[in-house]
Each structure stands twice: as structure tokens, then as C-alpha cells.
Write an enzyme that holds these catalytic residues in place. Structure first.
Site, PDB file in Angstrom:
ATOM      1  N   LYS A 150     -22.947  16.532  -0.530  1.00 54.47           N
ATOM      2  CA  LYS A 150     -22.048  16.341   0.436  1.00 54.47           C
ATOM      3  C   LYS A 150     -21.326  15.136  -0.294  1.00 54.47           C
ATOM      4  O   LYS A 150     -21.378  14.227  -0.574  1.00 54.47           O
ATOM      5  CB  LYS A 150     -22.378  15.536   1.757  1.00 54.47           C
ATOM      6  CG  LYS A 150     -22.437  15.892   3.217  1.00 54.47           C
ATOM      7  CD  LYS A 150     -20.621  15.160   2.801  1.00 54.47           C
ATOM      8  CE  LYS A 150     -21.107  13.997   3.323  1.00 54.47           C
ATOM      9  NZ  LYS A 150     -19.191  13.192   3.228  1.00 54.47           N
ATOM     10  N   SER A 163     -20.560   2.470   1.349  1.00 60.69           N
ATOM     11  CA  SER A 163     -20.420   1.446   1.693  1.00 60.69           C
ATOM     12  C   SER A 163     -22.164   0.729   2.267  1.00 60.69           C
ATOM     13  O   SER A 163     -23.180   1.735   2.616  1.00 60.69           O
ATOM     14  CB  SER A 163     -19.722   1.090   2.739  1.00 60.69           C
ATOM     15  OG  SER A 163     -20.324   2.094   3.778  1.00 60.69           O
ATOM     16  N   GLU A 222     -16.254  -7.067   1.062  1.00 60.49           N
ATOM     17  CA  GLU A 222     -15.374  -6.136  -0.265  1.00 60.49           C
ATOM     18  C   GLU A 222     -14.848  -5.544  -0.052  1.00 60.49           C
ATOM     19  O   GLU A 222     -14.076  -4.768   1.081  1.00 60.49           O
ATOM     20  CB  GLU A 222     -16.591  -4.952  -0.449  1.00 60.49           C
ATOM     21  CG  GLU A 222     -16.601  -4.028  -1.684  1.00 60.49           C
ATOM     22  CD  GLU A 222     -17.040  -2.902  -1.559  1.00 60.49           C
ATOM     23  OE1 GLU A 222     -17.485  -2.465  -0.812  1.00 60.49           O
ATOM     24  OE2 GLU A 222     -17.657  -2.786  -2.572  1.00 60.49           O
ATOM     25  N   CYS A 224     -17.018   0.146  -7.265  1.00 63.58           N
ATOM     26  CA  CYS A 224     -18.965  -1.004  -7.044  1.00 63.58           C
ATOM     27  C   CYS A 224     -19.166  -1.587  -7.950  1.00 63.58           C
ATOM     28  O   CYS A 224     -19.780  -2.654  -7.185  1.00 63.58           O
ATOM     29  CB  CYS A 224     -19.884  -0.072  -6.698  1.00 63.58           C
ATOM     30  SG  CYS A 224     -20.143   0.099  -7.973  1.00 63.58           S
ATOM     31  N   GLU A 236     -15.339  12.988   1.458  1.00 63.67           N
ATOM     32  CA  GLU A 236     -14.534  13.818   1.621  1.00 63.67           C
ATOM     33  C   GLU A 236     -13.456  13.733   1.879  1.00 63.67           C
ATOM     34  O   GLU A 236     -11.890  14.438   1.551  1.00 63.67           O
ATOM     35  CB  GLU A 236     -14.587  14.179   3.551  1.00 63.67           C
ATOM     36  CG  GLU A 236     -14.243  13.158   4.487  1.00 63.67           C
ATOM     37  CD  GLU A 236     -15.382  11.929   4.334  1.00 63.67           C
ATOM     38  OE1 GLU A 236     -16.277  12.012   3.900  1.00 63.67           O
ATOM     39  OE2 GLU A 236     -15.717  11.092   5.626  1.00 63.67           O
ATOM     40  N   PHE A 292     -15.828   8.277  -2.469  1.00 65.27           N
ATOM     41  CA  PHE A 292     -14.790   8.232  -3.238  1.00 65.27           C
ATOM     42  C   PHE A 292     -14.581   8.354  -4.701  1.00 65.27           C
ATOM     43  O   PHE A 292     -14.053   8.333  -4.850  1.00 65.27           O
ATOM     44  CB  PHE A 292     -13.574   8.720  -2.068  1.00 65.27           C
ATOM     45  CG  PHE A 292     -13.116   6.556  -2.157  1.00 65.27           C
ATOM     46  CD1 PHE A 292     -11.918   6.609  -3.505  1.00 65.27           C
ATOM     47  CD2 PHE A 292     -13.671   5.716  -1.534  1.00 65.27           C
ATOM     48  CE1 PHE A 292     -11.903   5.221  -3.428  1.00 65.27           C
ATOM     49  CE2 PHE A 292     -12.820   4.838  -1.733  1.00 65.27           C
ATOM     50  CZ  PHE A 292     -12.192   4.034  -2.669  1.00 65.27           C
TER      51      PHE A 292
HETATM   52  P1  NAD Z   1     -18.311   5.281   2.319  1.00 68.13           P
HETATM   53  O1  NAD Z   1     -19.583   4.593   2.852  1.00 68.13           O
HETATM   54  O2  NAD Z   1     -17.164   4.973   3.471  1.00 68.13           O
HETATM   55  O3  NAD Z   1     -18.843   6.948   2.283  1.00 68.13           O
HETATM   56  C1  NAD Z   1     -19.525   7.130   1.984  1.00 68.13           C
HETATM   57  C2  NAD Z   1     -20.281   8.688   1.920  1.00 68.13           C
HETATM   58  O4  NAD Z   1     -20.849   8.195   3.490  1.00 68.13           O
HETATM   59  C3  NAD Z   1     -19.445   9.633   2.180  1.00 68.13           C
HETATM   60  O5  NAD Z   1     -19.836  10.826   1.528  1.00 68.13           O
HETATM   61  C4  NAD Z   1     -18.819   9.382   3.460  1.00 68.13           C
HETATM   62  O6  NAD Z   1     -18.436  10.741   4.418  1.00 68.13           O
HETATM   63  C5  NAD Z   1     -20.078   9.139   4.241  1.00 68.13           C
HETATM   64  N1  NAD Z   1     -19.968   8.521   5.667  1.00 68.13           N
HETATM   65  C6  NAD Z   1     -18.806   7.744   5.727  1.00 68.13           C
HETATM   66  N2  NAD Z   1     -19.191   7.569   6.699  1.00 68.13           N
HETATM   67  C7  NAD Z   1     -20.049   7.673   7.725  1.00 68.13           C
HETATM   68  C8  NAD Z   1     -20.608   7.424   9.157  1.00 68.13           C
HETATM   69  N3  NAD Z   1     -20.383   6.347   9.976  1.00 68.13           N
HETATM   70  N4  NAD Z   1     -21.802   8.371   8.935  1.00 68.13           N
HETATM   71  C9  NAD Z   1     -22.300   8.950   7.744  1.00 68.13           C
HETATM   72  N5  NAD Z   1     -21.732   9.191   7.181  1.00 68.13           N
HETATM   73  C10 NAD Z   1     -20.538   8.346   7.207  1.00 68.13           C
HETATM   74  O7  NAD Z   1     -18.196   4.775   1.224  1.00 68.13           O
HETATM   75  P2  NAD Z   1     -16.631   5.080   0.429  1.00 68.13           P
HETATM   76  O8  NAD Z   1     -15.327   3.990   1.365  1.00 68.13           O
HETATM   77  O9  NAD Z   1     -16.614   6.472   0.225  1.00 68.13           O
HETATM   78  O10 NAD Z   1     -17.464   4.424  -0.754  1.00 68.13           O
HETATM   79  C11 NAD Z   1     -16.919   3.106  -1.353  1.00 68.13           C
HETATM   80  C12 NAD Z   1     -17.928   2.510  -1.104  1.00 68.13           C
HETATM   81  O11 NAD Z   1     -19.212   2.491  -2.102  1.00 68.13           O
HETATM   82  C13 NAD Z   1     -18.713   0.888  -1.603  1.00 68.13           C
HETATM   83  O12 NAD Z   1     -18.548  -0.178  -0.877  1.00 68.13           O
HETATM   84  C14 NAD Z   1     -18.268   0.577  -2.893  1.00 68.13           C
HETATM   85  O13 NAD Z   1     -19.125  -0.229  -3.354  1.00 68.13           O
HETATM   86  C15 NAD Z   1     -19.608   1.440  -2.644  1.00 68.13           C
HETATM   87  N6  NAD Z   1     -20.332   2.067  -3.809  1.00 68.13           N
HETATM   88  C16 NAD Z   1     -21.088   1.212  -4.387  1.00 68.13           C
HETATM   89  C17 NAD Z   1     -22.010   1.975  -6.007  1.00 68.13           C
HETATM   90  C18 NAD Z   1     -22.986   1.634  -5.550  1.00 68.13           C
HETATM   91  O14 NAD Z   1     -23.555   2.308  -6.714  1.00 68.13           O
HETATM   92  N7  NAD Z   1     -23.773   0.441  -6.184  1.00 68.13           N
HETATM   93  C19 NAD Z   1     -21.151   2.597  -6.147  1.00 68.13           C
HETATM   94  C20 NAD Z   1     -19.833   3.378  -5.791  1.00 68.13           C
HETATM   95  C21 NAD Z   1     -19.207   3.095  -4.994  1.00 68.13           C
END
Ligand code: NAD
Length: 502
Positions: A179, A232, A387, A287, A182, A155
Site C-alpha cells: 500500500k 509517522s 517533528e 526521517c 497516496e 511519501f
Molecule cells: P503517514 O504516517 O502520514 O503515512 C504513512 C502511511 O500511512 C501512508 O501510506 C498513509 O496512507 C497511511 N496513513 C495515513 N494516515 C493514516 C491513518 N489515519 N490511518 C491509517 N493509515 C494512515 O506518514 P507520511 O507523512 O507519509 O511520512 C512521513 C513520516 O514518516 C514522518 O513522521 C517520518 O519521520 C516517518 N518516516 C519514518 C521512517 C523510519 O524509518 N523511521 C522512514 C521514513 C519516514
């Protein structure tokens, strides 16, 4: 999860058509400053997922053979369309994500740079050739597209991160299934509309929405060859394991706990500005944020100045002028950050600045948390271990640079870090010894430009190759190595050779 039938729906993109989902399951896209419902987003059905894959699969043969110049010119047009629509895109991004308008433009701009880079695909995808590796023998490589690839995005950068993925994959000749998050899919969809307007053919770019189920379907689908994930560590680890088990390539950029190291010889005002910006900007939801600072030696005396600097930041809706810190993405995220602040107090850290209960005039419902600073933080505390993804800064102390480096390398994450110093020798020691993907030297958020690739270490990354830049060309292509001999009359008259030599 609400079913808010009266709100505009976010569409799927399948075979060049923006379609209404037939799903029974929807969730609201909510403005985090006001709680106003902006739209509803579907959890795509298995049939819709299958249709997206079938469309991408059908488009691949023609697209993969499309001339380099034709592919490149689409991205030249696309970058122009993004520039022309920058203000509208930024306003949409701020409305659904919460960050300030200036930061929203930064989010789009860092993605735009990747689109510009995709326009040089001719140079980037070129193979290599060695002439006369043996008598009359040449060896050369082809970097060919894989087929259907997929991307799953978080997000916090709803423009930049989708743009890390589909432009490079498609420029290489692949077809793609995106994808989006959401939580804020609207700006991503607007970017997809512009991509189609730029000339991406039907079926080459497809979008499905949803959460866990659709992500698992992407990981499992036998037609999909490669999955790029950003999010994450927990979800990324799951995606990596599930996708690679199904025989796919996977690259997962994951969570972070980035440390700044401040030496006493650093330029003080510049450093304090950089620390406050990187710890609290985007409400700490980057991040590459700097949620931990290690003050080394005499720099420990700067704590009071850092707190004063943080107090100057204004917390308000991202759409308001002069806002420094917008709301967190959701009520759940705000609650989680506040609970972590509580845990810091319970575990004995000193709360120097408390951002809980911040009041924002005109936005009583917003998910706001103000800048929060803890000192006397120990590495076993939850506020250090987890985090937080909110505007919360943990201050640690170290006697010298070696101690600071040891703290960073003992942390599970290895996404980004920054050192502030005027000593070239100290900076060089730091870059050599710290086990982190992105290192800034007097640069607080060192996200690499697309001439390079985003990297990451330890719990922040799984997979060998990073998104965008040179590495992603390898990720999205299969290298074939051809060794060829063309016989002329003289060479043709040889004997049978049973050795391995050419
Ligand atoms: P998230 O992991 O909750 O979601 C990421 C994606 O995975 C979304 O599209 C979501 O729909 C999907 N998802 C969520 N739960 C899931 C599950 N149980 N099973 C399968 N898919 C699932 O991450 P977020 O909260 O949207 O974003 C924040 C996180 O992203 C932070 O940890 C941040 O550090 C990380 N991030 C990392 C980078 C990088 O380049 N290393 C860049 C941006 C964000």
C-alpha cells in the site's frame, strides 16, 4: 479530495494485472513545484482489497516452494532493470515528490541495494544445524515463509521504502500486498512494473491504494500474517496496535527528531557542510534528517558560520540543475511548517534565518520553504517537541557531552543521531550512552546498508525486528526447530525413557 477524471489513473496490481480501480473515490497526485496534477490515484474498494488478498493467498503455495536459485535470479534481473531505468525513475520521483534529481537517484539507489541483497537470499535464509546433540540425535532449523505479508509506506522515500519491504518478503517465499503513499504512488508503481518484468509471478506482488480505510483493512484481514509499516509515530502506533491485536507480526518504523552533537574539536568545515546537508536536504523531509544541533562548549561560537552555510543553499524545483532544496510535498505541509516557525517566534526562540516567503523564479505556486534556523531553543517549545518535517534547524547549547547526551535521551524519539568530533573516547562514550537506533560518528545520515538492518528506539519504532538486512529474514519467516533421531539396529534396542533427556 478531488475527482480528476481526465488525468491518467494509477493502477492497482492484482494477480499480475495492472487494473483500473472501480472506486468512486480518487485523489490527485500533484507536482509540488508547480501544482500540476500528474495523475489520479484510487482509494481501492473492499472488493479490490479482497481480490488482492485472494490473489496473494492463491500464489503462496507454489511460490513458497520455488527453488532458491529461481527466486534469487528474479532479483538479479530486477536490480539490472532498476539500473537501466534509473534516470526515468528519478525524473518520475522528482515530479511527484519534489526532491532534487540527484537525491531522487539516491532514494532509488538505497532501495536498489536491498534488491541486490535479496539476490543472496540463499545464504540469508539458511537454517542452522547441530550434529549429535545427543547420541544419534541432530537438531536443525528451517526458516519458512509466513504466507501473505503486507507493507504500508510513507511519501518521503517512495522508491527506497517500498524496496525495503517487498523484495525481501518475496525473496523469502512470501507473497505481498503493498500500500504505497497516496501522495506519490507513481514511481512506486513503475518499480512494481519492473519487478513484474523481472519475473515475479502473478499474485506474488499485489498493490492496493488508499488511506486510512485500506490500512485498517490490511491490519484486520485474517489471511495477512505480517505488516511492515513506515510513517509517522501516530499512524504507526495505531497500525502496530491494530495489527498485533489481530494476531499479526508488525514492525513499525516511525517519526523522528534527530540531534547532531558538535564538539569543538570536530573538523569545522566538514561538520558545517554535513549539518547544512542533513538539516535542509530533501527540504528536511527525511526521517534521518538532523533538525536539531547541540553545540557543545566552544563549538557554540559556530552559529554564525552555520547560518552563512545555510544561506548558500539554493531553493528551486527539484528538476532544475543545482537545486539544493526542493518544495515540500503539499500545500498543507508548507502551511504546517510555517505555522510551526510562527510558534517558535511566539515562544521566544531567536529566528536567525527565515525561510518563509521564499520566492522561486518560474515556480510561483511551489510549496517552498527556505532554510530556517532558530537559536535559543528550549526543549519545551513546539519547534523542539514536534517533528517539523521541513527545512527548520533548532540550535541548542550544552556545556559538555554528558549534558548533550541527557538532552537526546530525554527526547521522545530515538531514530538517528550523529556526533562530530575527532575524539575517539568522546565518540565511544556517545555510542554507549545514547538511546538511539542509528548513530553516526562524523556521518550525518547513518542509514545502515542492507548487510545490517534499520533500527530505531523509543517513539521511533515498535516491534522487535527492523526492515531489510538480517533482522527482516526473521521477521518474514517462521523458524521451525527439528530434533531428529534415525534408528540404526544398535540404537533401536533401548528401554522406555520417562525423563526429559534426549
Ligand atoms: P503517514 O504516517 O502520514 O503515512 C504513512 C502511511 O500511512 C501512508 O501510506 C498513509 O496512507 C497511511 N496513513 C495515513 N494516515 C493514516 C491513518 N489515519 N490511518 C491509517 N493509515 C494512515 O506518514 P507520511 O507523512 O507519509 O511520512 C512521513 C513520516 O514518516 C514522518 O513522521 C517520518 O519521520 C516517518 N518516516 C519514518 C521512517 C523510519 O524509518 N523511521 C522512514 C521514513 C519516514
Amino acid at each position: 479530495m478531488n475527482s480528476v477524471a481526465n488525468n491518467p489513473s494509477v493502477k492497482l496490481l492484482i494477480n499480475g494485472q495492472f487494473l483500473e480501480s472501480q472506486s468512486q473515490q480518487w485523489r490527485s497526485v500533484i507536482n509540488p513545484a508547480t501544482q500540476k496534477v500528474l495523475a489520479r490515484v484510487p482509494f481501492a474498494t473492499p472488493a479490490e482489497m479482497q481480490a488482492a488478498v485472494a490473489s496473494a493467498q492463491a500464489a503462496f503455495p507454489a511460490w513458497s516452494k520455488t527453488a532458491i536459485g529461481t527466486r534469487a535470479r528474479i532479483f538479479l534481473k530486477y536490480q539490472q532493470l532498476i539500473r537501466e531505468n534509473m534516470s526515468e525513475l528519478a525524473a518520475l520521483l522528482t515530479a511527484e515528490q519534489g526532491k532534487t534529481l540527484a537525491d531522487a537517484e539516491g532514494d532509488i539507489f538505497r532501495g536498489l541495494e536491498v534488491v541486490e541483497h535479496a539476490a543472496s537470499i540463499g545464504n540469508l535464509q539458511m537454517g542452522e544445524m547441530a550434529n549429535n546433540v545427543a547420541a544419534g540425535v541432530d537438531t536443525y532449523t528451517l526458516n519458512q515463509p509466513l504466507g501473505v505479508c503486507a507493507g504500508i509506506t510513507p511519501f518521503n522515500f517512495p522508491a527506497m521504502i517500498p524496496l525495503w519491504m517487498f523484495p525481501m518478503a518475496i525473496a523469502c517465499g512470501n507473497t505481498f500486498i503493498l500500500k504505497p503513499s497516496e501522495q506519490d504512488p507513481m514511481v512506486t508503481m513503475r518499480l512494481c512494473e519492473l519487478a513484474m518484468q523481472a519475473g515475479i509471478p502473478a499474485g506474488v506482488l499485489n498493490v492496493v491504494h488508499g488511506g486510512e480505510e485500506i490500512v485498517n483493512a490490511i491490519c484486520d484481514h485474517p489471511v495477512i500474517k505480517a505488516v511492515s509499516f513506515v510513517g509517522s509515530t501516530k499512524v504507526g502506533t495505531h497500525v502496530y496496535q491494530r495489527a498485533t491485536l489481530a494476531g499479526k507480526r508488525a514492525q513499525c518504523m516511525m517519526g523522528a527528531k534527530n540531534h547532531a552533537v558538535v564538539l569543538a574539536d570536530a573538523n569545522k568545515q566538514q561538520t558545517l557542510n554535513n549539518l547544512a546537508g542533513a538539516a535542509f536536504g530533501a527540504a528536511g523531509q527525511r526521517c534521518m534528517a538532523l533538525p536539531v544541533v547541540i553545540l557543545v562548549g566552544e563549538a557554540q561560537a559556530w552559529v554564525g558560520d552555520l547560518v552563512e552555510k545555510a544561506k548558500t543553499l539554493s531553493v528551486n524545483a527539484g528538476a532544475e540543475a543545482d537545486t539544493d532544496i526542493g518544495p515540500l510535498i503539499s500545500c498543507t505541509a508548507k502551511l504546517r511548517v510555517e505555522q510551526l516557525i510562527d510558534s517558535g517566534l511566539q515562544q521566544g526562540a531567536t529566528l536567525l534565518l527565515d525561510g518563509r516567503d521564499v520566492r522561486v523564479a518560474g515556480y510561483p505556486e511551489g510549496n517552498f520553504v527556505g532554510p530556517t534556523i532558530f537559536s535559543n531553543v528550549r526543549t519545551e517549545m513546539r519547534i523542539y517537541q514536534e517533528e517539523i518535517f521541513g527545512p527548520v534547524l533548532c540550535i541548542l547549547h550544552a556545556a559538555n557531552l554528558a549534558e548533550a547526551i541527557a538532552i537526546i535521551n530525554a527526547n521522545a524519539h530515538g531514530n538517528g543521531t550523529a556526533i562530530f568530533t575527532q575524539s575517539g573516547a568522546a565518540a565511544r562514550t556517545f555510542q554507549e550512552q545514547v538511546d538511539v537506533g542509528q548513530i553516526g560518528i562524523n556521518v550525518p545520515i547513518p542509514v545502515p546498508v542492507p548487510l545490517f538492518s534499520f533500527t530505531g528506539s523509543r517513539a521511533s519504532k515498535l516491534g522487535d525486528l527492523g526492515p531489510y538486512g538480517k533482522q527482516v529474514i526473521q521477521f518474514y519467516t517462521q523458524t521451525k526447530t527439528i530434533t531428529s533421531r534415525w534408528f540404526d539396529d544398535e540404537l533401536a534396542a533401548g528401554k522406555v525413557n520417562t525423563t526429559i533427556s534426549l
